[in-house]
Design a protein around this motif. Structure first.
Motif, PDB file in Angstrom:
ATOM      1  N   MET A  21      16.933  -0.850  20.754  1.00 36.35           N
ATOM      2  CA  MET A  21      16.547  -1.984  19.893  1.00 36.35           C
ATOM      3  C   MET A  21      16.191  -1.445  18.516  1.00 36.35           C
ATOM      4  O   MET A  21      15.311  -0.590  18.368  1.00 36.35           O
ATOM      5  N   LEU A  22      16.892  -1.948  17.479  1.00 37.77           N
ATOM      6  CA  LEU A  22      16.620  -1.488  16.125  1.00 37.77           C
ATOM      7  C   LEU A  22      15.294  -2.054  15.626  1.00 37.77           C
ATOM      8  O   LEU A  22      14.972  -3.223  15.889  1.00 37.77           O
ATOM      9  N   PRO A  23      14.525  -1.241  14.894  1.00 37.62           N
ATOM     10  CA  PRO A  23      13.254  -1.754  14.361  1.00 37.62           C
ATOM     11  C   PRO A  23      13.488  -2.915  13.398  1.00 37.62           C
ATOM     12  O   PRO A  23      14.465  -2.932  12.649  1.00 37.62           O
ATOM     13  N   ILE A  24      12.611  -3.908  13.454  1.00 35.52           N
ATOM     14  CA  ILE A  24      12.624  -5.011  12.498  1.00 35.52           C
ATOM     15  C   ILE A  24      11.513  -4.739  11.491  1.00 35.52           C
ATOM     16  O   ILE A  24      10.342  -4.695  11.860  1.00 35.52           O
ATOM     17  N   PRO A  25      11.849  -4.505  10.234  1.00 36.25           N
ATOM     18  CA  PRO A  25      10.816  -4.116   9.261  1.00 36.25           C
ATOM     19  C   PRO A  25       9.853  -5.250   8.949  1.00 36.25           C
ATOM     20  O   PRO A  25      10.210  -6.433   9.037  1.00 36.25           O
ATOM     21  N   ALA A  26       8.643  -4.864   8.597  1.00 33.90           N
ATOM     22  CA  ALA A  26       7.655  -5.852   8.152  1.00 33.90           C
ATOM     23  C   ALA A  26       8.042  -6.347   6.765  1.00 33.90           C
ATOM     24  O   ALA A  26       8.295  -5.547   5.864  1.00 33.90           O
ATOM     25  N   SER A  27       8.104  -7.655   6.602  1.00 33.09           N
ATOM     26  CA  SER A  27       8.578  -8.220   5.341  1.00 33.09           C
ATOM     27  C   SER A  27       7.544  -8.148   4.235  1.00 33.09           C
ATOM     28  O   SER A  27       7.888  -8.114   3.056  1.00 33.09           O
ATOM     29  N   ARG A  28       6.281  -8.122   4.601  1.00 37.50           N
ATOM     30  CA  ARG A  28       5.204  -8.059   3.605  1.00 37.50           C
ATOM     31  C   ARG A  28       3.924  -7.657   4.324  1.00 37.50           C
ATOM     32  O   ARG A  28       3.857  -7.685   5.551  1.00 37.50           O
ATOM     33  N   PRO A  29       2.885  -7.280   3.582  1.00 36.64           N
ATOM     34  CA  PRO A  29       1.637  -6.861   4.235  1.00 36.64           C
ATOM     35  C   PRO A  29       1.002  -8.003   5.031  1.00 36.64           C
ATOM     36  O   PRO A  29       1.147  -9.181   4.698  1.00 36.64           O
ATOM     37  N   ASN A  30       0.296  -7.640   6.072  1.00 37.19           N
ATOM     38  CA  ASN A  30      -0.416  -8.625   6.876  1.00 37.19           C
ATOM     39  C   ASN A  30      -1.722  -9.030   6.217  1.00 37.19           C
ATOM     40  O   ASN A  30      -2.281  -8.292   5.391  1.00 37.19           O
ATOM     41  N   ALA A  31      -2.224 -10.200   6.594  1.00 35.58           N
ATOM     42  CA  ALA A  31      -3.528 -10.658   6.105  1.00 35.58           C
ATOM     43  C   ALA A  31      -4.613  -9.663   6.524  1.00 35.58           C
ATOM     44  O   ALA A  31      -4.498  -9.006   7.565  1.00 35.58           O
ATOM     45  N   TYR A  32      -5.637  -9.553   5.701  1.00 34.17           N
ATOM     46  CA  TYR A  32      -6.793  -8.678   5.885  1.00 34.17           C
ATOM     47  C   TYR A  32      -6.479  -7.212   5.574  1.00 34.17           C
ATOM     48  O   TYR A  32      -7.323  -6.339   5.783  1.00 34.17           O
ATOM     49  N   THR A  33      -5.262  -6.910   5.102  1.00 33.82           N
ATOM     50  CA  THR A  33      -4.949  -5.568   4.649  1.00 33.82           C
ATOM     51  C   THR A  33      -4.954  -5.551   3.115  1.00 33.82           C
ATOM     52  O   THR A  33      -5.117  -6.575   2.476  1.00 33.82           O
ATOM     53  N   GLY A  34      -4.746  -4.373   2.533  1.00 35.65           N
ATOM     54  CA  GLY A  34      -4.678  -4.264   1.080  1.00 35.65           C
ATOM     55  C   GLY A  34      -6.025  -4.277   0.397  1.00 35.65           C
ATOM     56  O   GLY A  34      -6.189  -4.862  -0.683  1.00 35.65           O
ATOM     57  N   SER A  35      -7.019  -3.614   0.979  1.00 37.05           N
ATOM     58  CA  SER A  35      -8.347  -3.583   0.369  1.00 37.05           C
ATOM     59  C   SER A  35      -8.304  -2.886  -0.985  1.00 37.05           C
ATOM     60  O   SER A  35      -7.664  -1.839  -1.145  1.00 37.05           O
ATOM     61  N   PRO A  36      -8.998  -3.436  -1.979  1.00 35.83           N
ATOM     62  CA  PRO A  36      -9.062  -2.794  -3.298  1.00 35.83           C
ATOM     63  C   PRO A  36     -10.148  -1.730  -3.388  1.00 35.83           C
ATOM     64  O   PRO A  36     -10.366  -1.158  -4.462  1.00 35.83           O
ATOM     65  N   LEU A  37     -10.814  -1.444  -2.266  1.00 35.37           N
ATOM     66  CA  LEU A  37     -11.976  -0.553  -2.298  1.00 35.37           C
ATOM     67  C   LEU A  37     -11.631   0.868  -1.879  1.00 35.37           C
ATOM     68  O   LEU A  37     -10.839   1.083  -0.956  1.00 35.37           O
ATOM     69  N   ASP A  38     -12.240   1.815  -2.553  1.00 33.26           N
ATOM     70  CA  ASP A  38     -12.292   3.201  -2.087  1.00 33.26           C
ATOM     71  C   ASP A  38     -13.531   3.295  -1.204  1.00 33.26           C
ATOM     72  O   ASP A  38     -14.654   3.091  -1.680  1.00 33.26           O
ATOM     73  N   ARG A  39     -13.372   3.596   0.057  1.00 31.14           N
ATOM     74  CA  ARG A  39     -14.504   3.580   0.988  1.00 31.14           C
ATOM     75  C   ARG A  39     -15.467   4.754   0.801  1.00 31.14           C
ATOM     76  O   ARG A  39     -16.525   4.775   1.433  1.00 31.14           O
ATOM     77  N   VAL A  40     -15.141   5.700  -0.022  1.00 28.95           N
ATOM     78  CA  VAL A  40     -15.993   6.848  -0.378  1.00 28.95           C
ATOM     79  C   VAL A  40     -16.776   7.398   0.826  1.00 28.95           C
ATOM     80  O   VAL A  40     -17.989   7.602   0.753  1.00 28.95           O
ATOM     81  N   SER A  41     -16.075   7.636   1.916  1.00 30.21           N
ATOM     82  CA  SER A  41     -16.751   8.142   3.113  1.00 30.21           C
ATOM     83  C   SER A  41     -17.427   9.487   2.864  1.00 30.21           C
ATOM     84  O   SER A  41     -18.408   9.819   3.527  1.00 30.21           O
ATOM     85  N   HIS A  42     -16.917  10.257   1.889  1.00 30.99           N
ATOM     86  CA  HIS A  42     -17.506  11.561   1.596  1.00 30.99           C
ATOM     87  C   HIS A  42     -18.835  11.455   0.853  1.00 30.99           C
ATOM     88  O   HIS A  42     -19.543  12.448   0.706  1.00 30.99           O
ATOM     89  N   LEU A  43     -19.180  10.248   0.387  1.00 26.41           N
ATOM     90  CA  LEU A  43     -20.430  10.059  -0.358  1.00 26.41           C
ATOM     91  C   LEU A  43     -21.466   9.247   0.410  1.00 26.41           C
ATOM     92  O   LEU A  43     -22.591   9.082  -0.069  1.00 26.41           O
ATOM     93  N   ARG A  44     -21.122   8.763   1.580  1.00 16.18           N
ATOM     94  CA  ARG A  44     -22.046   7.873   2.293  1.00 16.18           C
ATOM     95  C   ARG A  44     -23.339   8.563   2.700  1.00 16.18           C
ATOM     96  O   ARG A  44     -24.377   7.905   2.830  1.00 16.18           O
TER      97      ARG A  44
END
Length: 314
Positions: free
Chosen positions: A1-24
């Protein structure tokens, strides 16, 4: 079965934040960030998000400035650092669930609290992602006040993104439960058909959706896809191809989307899981309203799996 590509990003993705885990764990950095007058706060009240414009059909997230959020922060609920915006502005989440009515804690006219799922498809991707991040993290903070090892109280660490038992010292981290969600397709000379089911727990009594289930310990994702489909419908699945993933903090899942190739056609529904399951052609899916059934909500990966299959008839 050939993969069917995702046409666009899913909801709740695409965060504009840098989570800065190294600074927490840098307490001086976190303290200074929280004290900044331009810091932004995402309030959560009993799993609901602060929004305005819902009634007019143009919802938008409400992020409070540090001053506007003073009463919310002083209420003493859990809080956590979400990250930094591209311009360096720190963003925090705070839970106000202890208040019977949170609106007196907010400046007048700053919006009302709503279930994020009712409007996520109308929000800009970055806003939906931040609100989902805040919702999921605050759910964990509210529900994980005590150690699962010894039962003692836990204290927040890493700017609210982790917790440590005050007695035995065990570190605890927010849980994310992996769940597979799959559109199973049967290839046939007369045209492909997809397998959808109706769960008695669906709020919409006419909705048919993709099958889904949680991954069990010691199980690969592909094995989970095949097991869940067979358990719920009796259909055997062969090839499994990955499509995309979607954070689903309702309350704490990550949805891992797949397309699967059916090796059998007979359906034997497990009544403990589904009320009904059927094979649908592309034409039936495209004309679902006239056929008397509905599809999953537009912000769901289930809908994306169906739509991308529709658009990849080849």
């Amino acid at each position: 079965m050939l993969p069917i590509p995702a046409s666009r990003p899913n909801a709740y993705t695409g965060s504009p934040l840098d989570r800065v885990s190294h600074l927490r764990d840098d307490e001086a950095f976190v303290t200074a960030a929280l004290a900044r007058p331009d810091a932004l706060v995402v309030p959560v009240w009993r799993a609901k998000s602060l929004l305005r414009g819902v009634e007019s059909g143009a919802p938008e997230a409400v992020l409070l400035t540090r001053g506007a959020a003073e009463a919310v922060l002083m209420a003493g609920g859990p809080w956590a650092m979400l990250g930094l915006r591209e311009d360096g502005t720190p963003v925090f989440a705070v839970d106000a669930s202890a208040a019977e009515d949170p609106l007196p804690l907010l400046p007048d006219g700053f919006g009302t609290f709503h279930d994020l799922r009712t409007v996520a498809g109308l929000l800009p991707p970055g806003e939906a992602s931040m609100l989902a991040h805040a919702r999921g993290l605050m759910h964990w903070r509210v529900r994980h006040r005590f150690c699962g090892v010894c039962g003692s109280a836990c204290a927040p660490r890493s700017a609210g993104n982790a917790a440590r038992c005050t007695a035995c010292g065990t570190d605890h981290f927010p849980r994310t439960d992996p769940a597979v969600i799959m559109l199973v397709v049967r290839h046939a000379p007369g045209g492909d058909r997809c397998l959808l089911g109706h769960n008695a727990r669906f709020p919409n009594v006419t909705m048919y959706s993709t099958l889904a289930g949680f991954v069990e310990p010691g199980e690969s994702l592909e094995e989970a896809v095949r097991r869940e489909v067979r358990e719920e419908t009796g259909v055997l699945v062969g090839d499994v191809t990955y499509h995309s993933s979607q954070p689903w903090p309702f309350p704490s899942s990550i949805m891992l989307g797949f397309h699967g190739e059916a090796l059998s056609e007979e359906i034997v529904v497990d009544p403990g899981e589904l009320r009904d399951a059927r094979w649908f052609t592309r034409d039936e899916i495209r004309n679902h309203a006239s056929a008397g059934f509905s599809l999953p909500r537009v912000d769901s990966i289930a809908r994306r799996l169906i739509e991308d299959w529709l658009e990849n008839a080849a």
